[in-house]
Enzyme design. Sequence first.
Site, short mmCIF file in Angstrom:
data_model
loop_
_atom_site.label_atom_id
_atom_site.label_comp_id
_atom_site.label_asym_id
_atom_site.label_seq_id
_atom_site.Cartn_x
_atom_site.Cartn_y
_atom_site.Cartn_z
N ASN A 88 0.78 -1.18 0.03
CA ASN A 88 -0.05 -0.07 -0.10
C ASN A 88 0.71 1.25 -0.22
O ASN A 88 0.39 2.46 -0.37
CB ASN A 88 -0.83 0.06 1.36
CG ASN A 88 -1.33 1.32 1.57
OD1 ASN A 88 -2.39 1.66 0.72
ND2 ASN A 88 -1.00 2.03 2.60
N TYR A 157 5.36 9.22 -10.69
CA TYR A 157 4.42 8.59 -10.12
C TYR A 157 3.27 7.83 -11.14
O TYR A 157 3.04 6.40 -10.88
CB TYR A 157 3.23 9.53 -9.41
CG TYR A 157 2.05 8.94 -8.68
CD1 TYR A 157 2.51 8.33 -7.35
CD2 TYR A 157 0.84 8.89 -8.84
CE1 TYR A 157 1.50 7.72 -6.49
CE2 TYR A 157 -0.19 8.38 -8.31
CZ TYR A 157 0.25 7.84 -6.97
OH TYR A 157 -0.70 7.25 -6.30
N VAL A 192 -8.93 9.00 -2.90
CA VAL A 192 -9.13 8.68 -1.54
C VAL A 192 -8.63 9.89 -0.69
O VAL A 192 -7.68 10.59 -1.04
CB VAL A 192 -8.42 7.57 -1.04
CG1 VAL A 192 -8.78 7.18 0.29
CG2 VAL A 192 -8.80 6.18 -1.83
N THR A 194 -6.81 11.43 1.43
CA THR A 194 -5.90 11.27 2.24
C THR A 194 -4.90 12.29 2.45
O THR A 194 -4.98 13.57 1.59
CB THR A 194 -5.07 9.94 1.86
OG1 THR A 194 -4.34 10.29 0.72
CG2 THR A 194 -5.84 8.74 1.93
#
Length: 256
Positions: A88, A157, A192, A194
């Site tokens: 993760n 990324y 998400v 975060t």
Amino acid sequence: MKGYIVTGASKGLGLALTRRLLAAGHRVIGISRTAADAGDRADGASAPRKAEHYTYDLKRVDGIEALIATIVGSLEKEPLDALSLINNAGMLEPIMPLEQADSLTLTEQMNVNLLAPMLLMSAFIRATKDWSASTARTIVNISSGAGKKPYSGWSGYCATKAGLDMLTRCVGLEQGDGLQAVKVVSIAPGVVDTGMQELIRGTESDRFPEVERFVGLKQTGGLYTPDEAAERIINVVEGGRFAQGDVLDIRHLPQA
């Protein structure tokens, strides 16, 4: 009892996954730079046990094989029905055109996002190869939609997440579908809410031209909470709702 090894377990999606797995009664081993108290469920109820934690920075890849050997050795003392590795941990930086990025940060990003999962997978398969076929083994790679869609300012990324998806497909082919096969799946969790999203929203538009799109997702409620994303990922894994080497996106899957 099932066992889970979760990287990046101290915050965000990794912490949400850890809490949910603990609440379901599983044994959870977290790997992250800092420990977090994951012994409480998101709703505040007491979980039946606390996560075990190994402090390790995945920017440094030289100790990964020894780390997995130690963890797997500790798990052999408590028989498990299944063991899963969830890769993760992720690193978004540097957010900028490639020619502006420094070599150290690019190397660290490559290590965290691609080389560390590759080494973790290799070590996990090797360390558990003599386990009984009755103990199901699974590797879950947490990917991103950025592995399929290019973004200006996210070249590193996007490239590493695309590499993680292809790594999943390749290892799935290598493992096959025999009794001793380790199941492998890549899952993109959607957008998400975060700390990574906070970083994105705080980036200047000249470094990341699509920043306003992500600001808008926050403003309009277009983000998954970490707990929502964790629940959907666990449903896929626990329900066996994937084929060997699958590359999935939870936004495109029916809810269980």
